[in-house]
Design a protein around this motif. Structure first.
Motif, short mmCIF file in Angstrom:
data_model
loop_
_atom_site.label_atom_id
_atom_site.label_comp_id
_atom_site.label_asym_id
_atom_site.label_seq_id
_atom_site.Cartn_x
_atom_site.Cartn_y
_atom_site.Cartn_z
N VAL A 18 -57.02 -2.07 -9.35
CA VAL A 18 -58.08 -1.08 -9.14
C VAL A 18 -59.38 -1.79 -8.74
CG1 VAL A 18 -59.45 0.77 -10.18
CG2 VAL A 18 -57.07 0.43 -10.87
N PRO A 19 -59.86 -1.60 -7.52
CA PRO A 19 -61.16 -2.16 -7.18
C PRO A 19 -62.29 -1.28 -7.71
CG PRO A 19 -60.21 -1.08 -5.27
CD PRO A 19 -59.19 -0.98 -6.37
N PHE A 20 -63.31 -1.92 -8.25
CA PHE A 20 -64.53 -1.22 -8.64
C PHE A 20 -65.61 -1.69 -7.66
CE2 PHE A 20 -67.96 -0.70 -12.15
CZ PHE A 20 -68.35 0.52 -11.62
N ASP A 21 -65.88 -0.86 -6.66
CA ASP A 21 -66.76 -1.25 -5.57
C ASP A 21 -68.22 -0.94 -5.92
OD1 ASP A 21 -68.00 -1.88 -3.22
OD2 ASP A 21 -67.10 -0.27 -2.05
N VAL A 65 -59.23 3.78 -6.39
CA VAL A 65 -60.51 3.14 -6.08
C VAL A 65 -61.59 3.76 -6.94
CG1 VAL A 65 -62.27 2.73 -4.31
CG2 VAL A 65 -59.83 2.69 -3.69
N ARG A 66 -62.45 2.92 -7.49
CA ARG A 66 -63.64 3.38 -8.20
C ARG A 66 -64.85 2.92 -7.37
NH1 ARG A 66 -64.74 1.36 -13.20
NH2 ARG A 66 -65.58 3.40 -13.80
N TYR A 67 -65.59 3.88 -6.87
CA TYR A 67 -66.72 3.58 -5.99
C TYR A 67 -68.03 3.99 -6.67
CZ TYR A 67 -70.18 4.19 -2.30
OH TYR A 67 -71.35 4.15 -1.57
N PHE A 104 -62.50 7.74 -6.93
CA PHE A 104 -63.50 8.33 -7.80
C PHE A 104 -64.88 7.91 -7.32
CE2 PHE A 104 -59.76 7.89 -10.61
CZ PHE A 104 -59.61 9.22 -10.98
N VAL A 105 -65.77 8.89 -7.15
CA VAL A 105 -67.12 8.64 -6.68
C VAL A 105 -68.08 8.72 -7.87
CG1 VAL A 105 -68.99 9.44 -5.19
CG2 VAL A 105 -66.62 9.58 -4.40
#
Length: 279
Positions: free
Chosen positions: A158-161, A198-200, A233-234
């Motif tokens: 899971v990337p946390f951008d 993705v967690r943005y 997720f935004v």
């Protein structure tokens, strides 16, 4: 997260009972991060209420409890995991992934513990692992090692951008707080499975958030065309506009892929002149 102090009366009906809030949220978005499960395992009755409030295709990404990931660091966790999964049983079919968020100090030297843990998770659950140690991003060997472990278990990275957050100095109290707490890591957009997550994290200014997610539009559209089923997720530092922003991202993806299913229609708000009642 399906409640926020700034959402009732703006996106969600005001004065909703606790057992109705998730249902209202589920008319805005079709997935949610179960962040509260990190702090305490909910009762089975509570989880049953989550199941009642959501449709069968709703996606829960539930964070594993703190004792499992941060205190015991995935070792000797059979008992807390058993209790957690028993509590989650009412939403097992809707649990899109068990979210294994690891502390920033969990580095390449502990990948063996992660591999052993993932082997013990029941195969009825999909795992998604979020790492924050810089070595996984800066050291190719460490990154490949982690990918091999995840691939062997059918788990996702899971990337946390946070690149948009750190692209310019903070401009609000919430952004200043996020600067002190959120990890500053490179953007990573390689999917390992058919279900990337993705967690943005954007900015409190809408235009900066939208500009920062442009690379993810290309990536998500490409994943969908490859037959993958991504979840994004935004977030923003204050999360005041998160629901509206999530739907905007989905709309921008649909503008490129009209065959993508639309999100549900949001629950209508009561008219401003509607009289208040006690019962």
């Amino acid at each position: 997260m399906w409640t926020h102090a700034k959402w009732p009366g703006r996106f969600l009906p005001p004065h909703l009972a606790a057992g109705e809030r998730l249902g209202a949220y589920a008319t805005w978005c079709n997935a949610v991060e179960g962040n509260t499960t990190f702090y305490a395992t909910p009762s089975r009755d509570t989880v049953e209420s989550w199941a009642r409030q959501t449709p069968p295709d709703f996606r829960f990404v539930v964070k594993l409890p703190k004792p499992v990931t941060h205190e015991r660091r995935l070792a000797d966790v059979d008992e807390p995991m058993r209790a957690f999964l028993e509590a989650m049983a009412p939403i097992e079919s809707r649990t899109h992934a068990l979210w294994v968020q690891l502390p920033g100090s969990f580095g390449p030297g502990e990948v063996g513990a992660l591999a052993a843990f993932l082997r013990r998770v029941p195969r009825s659950y999909r795992c998604a692992v979020e790492v924050r140690h810089p070595a996984f991003f800066a050291d190719d060997h460490a990154g490949r090692l982690l990918e091999r472990v995840l691939d062997a278990a059918g788990a996702e990275w899971v990337p946390f951008d946070t690149t948009a957050l750190f692209a310019a100095p903070p401009a609000s109290d919430a952004e200043r707080d996020a600067w002190t707490k959120k990890p500053r890591l490179p953007r990573r957009s390689r999917a390992l499975t058919g279900h990337p997550i993705v967690r943005y994290l954007g900015r409190d200014a809408t235009e900066r958030t939208v500009e920062g997610w442009r690379p993810w539009l290309d990536t998500v559209v490409a994943w969908l065309r490859e037959g993958r089923s991504p979840t994004l997720f935004v977030h923003t530092p204050d999360n005041a506009d998160a629901l509206e922003l999530a739907r905007r991202f989905h709309d921008e993806v649909r503008a490129r892929l009209p065959e993508l299913e639309p999100l549900p229609e949001p629950m209508p708000l009561p008219a401003e002149d509607e009289p208040l009642t006690l019962f």
